[in-house]
Enzyme design. Structure first.
Site, PDB file in Angstrom:
ATOM      1  N   CYS A   5       0.469  11.621  23.599  1.00  0.00           N
ATOM      2  CA  CYS A   5       0.406  10.727  25.078  1.00  0.00           C
ATOM      3  C   CYS A   5       1.286  11.091  26.195  1.00  0.00           C
ATOM      4  CB  CYS A   5       0.098   9.296  24.731  1.00  0.00           C
ATOM      5  SG  CYS A   5      -1.355   8.971  23.754  1.00  0.00           S
ATOM      6  N   LYS A  63      -6.212   2.359  27.461  1.00  0.00           N
ATOM      7  CA  LYS A  63      -6.801   3.551  27.354  1.00  0.00           C
ATOM      8  C   LYS A  63      -7.463   3.883  25.914  1.00  0.00           C
ATOM      9  CE  LYS A  63      -2.759   6.047  26.614  1.00  0.00           C
ATOM     10  NZ  LYS A  63      -3.077   6.667  25.047  1.00  0.00           N
ATOM     11  N   ASP A 118       2.660   3.635  25.811  1.00  0.00           N
ATOM     12  CA  ASP A 118       2.133   3.307  24.263  1.00  0.00           C
ATOM     13  C   ASP A 118       3.345   2.607  23.336  1.00  0.00           C
ATOM     14  OD1 ASP A 118      -0.074   4.214  25.419  1.00  0.00           O
ATOM     15  OD2 ASP A 118      -0.479   5.764  23.876  1.00  0.00           O
TER      16      ASP A 118
HETATM   17  C1  VGL Z   1      -1.039   8.681  20.444  1.00  0.00           C
HETATM   18  C2  VGL Z   1      -2.107   9.775  18.539  1.00  0.00           C
HETATM   19  C3  VGL Z   1      -3.202   9.123  18.810  1.00  0.00           C
HETATM   20  C4  VGL Z   1      -0.056   8.485  21.305  1.00  0.00           C
HETATM   21  C5  VGL Z   1      -2.324   7.834  20.319  1.00  0.00           C
HETATM   22  O1  VGL Z   1       0.263   7.392  22.086  1.00  0.00           O
HETATM   23  O2  VGL Z   1       1.028   9.429  21.577  1.00  0.00           O
HETATM   24  N1  VGL Z   1      -1.133   9.724  19.441  1.00  0.00           N
HETATM   25  N2  VGL Z   1      -3.231   8.164  19.804  1.00  0.00           N
END
Ligand code: VGL
Ligand code: ZN
Length: 225
Positions: free
Chosen positions: A171, A126, A24
């Site tokens: 994540c 995702k 991410d």
């Molecule tokens: C994430 C919060 C919401 C992350 C993704 O990538 O850690 N955190 N969506």
């Protein structure tokens, strides 16, 4: 427990059964984005260096993207009386609600500037089911629905994965725990991850659980060809 207190492994040599997972690294998760992780942008050069090493050995390199529809149920904006970071526990959602982030096809969902993604063997998206979040790259938050990553890696003969990226307490944490569940050895690259730090004990709880479940921690300078 603080990040600085985590015990680090020594040198680790990359073998043919290793894969690198970069979680991410998207505009909304770095300063200037809607769900910024402090210093999230600072780890880009180190991640580029590490992907170079895995590319040289032709090991699989997987990048993930959080990839939500506009009305995703993890967004506080979906509920009439909720604010970002308010607690909410619902099936597949929580423990807190988020600002709108990483909406499919938006600038915020794009990879951060300077991140070298040309070496990716797989880009995995995702969190695209409206009512289920997916912190983990392996299993959505219902803890039943698979993303397909485990089978992908097993098919390639991968036995160990190195994980870096954002965010350590969401994540990255959920990804390493699920990787272990699927039978992979897991090494978290601690200098190449940063935490959201909300709620206040999120990092402490994540680190404790990771240590309990035999996750290994290294710094990227110790990962050798
Ligand atoms: C994430 C919060 C919401 C992350 C993704 O990538 O850690 N955190 N969506
Ligand atoms: Zn998300």
């Amino acid at each position: 427990m603080q990040i600085e207190e985590v015990e680090l492994a020594g040198f680790v040599k990359i073998t043919s059964k290793d894969a690198l997972l970069v979680v991410d690294m998207q505009n909304d998760f770095v300063p200037g984005g809607t769900l910024p992780v402090a210093d999230g942008d600072q780890i880009v050069p180190g991640i580029n260096d590490l992907t170079d090493r895995f590319h040289q050995t032709e090991n699989p390199i997987i990048f993930t993207q959080d990839w939500h529809p506009v009305d995703h149920h993890s967004f506080a904006s979906t509920y009439p009386e909720k604010e970002p970071y308010d607690p909410l526990e619902a099936p597949g959602i929580g423990p807190i609600l988020w600002p709108d982030h990483c909406v499919q096809g938006t600038h915020g969902a794009n990879f951060v500037p300077g991140l070298q993604t040309a070496n990716a063997t797989l880009i995995l998206r995702k969190g695209f089911h409206k009512t289920i979040d997916s912190y983990s790259a392996f299993l959505e938050n219902d803890k039943i629905t698979e993303t397909g990553l485990s089978t992908f890696l097993q098919t390639l003969g991968i036995e160990r994965i190195f994980v870096c990226g954002l965010a350590l307490d969401y994540c990255v944490y959920n990804t390493v725990i699920d990787a272990k569940k699927f039978g992979f050895d897991v090494i978290t690259v601690l200098d190449l991850t940063k935490a959201v730090n909300a709620p206040e004990d999120s990092v402490l709880n994540a680190l404790k659980d990771m240590i309990e479940k035999d996750i290994v921690f290294v710094t990227s300078d110790k990962i050798l060809l």
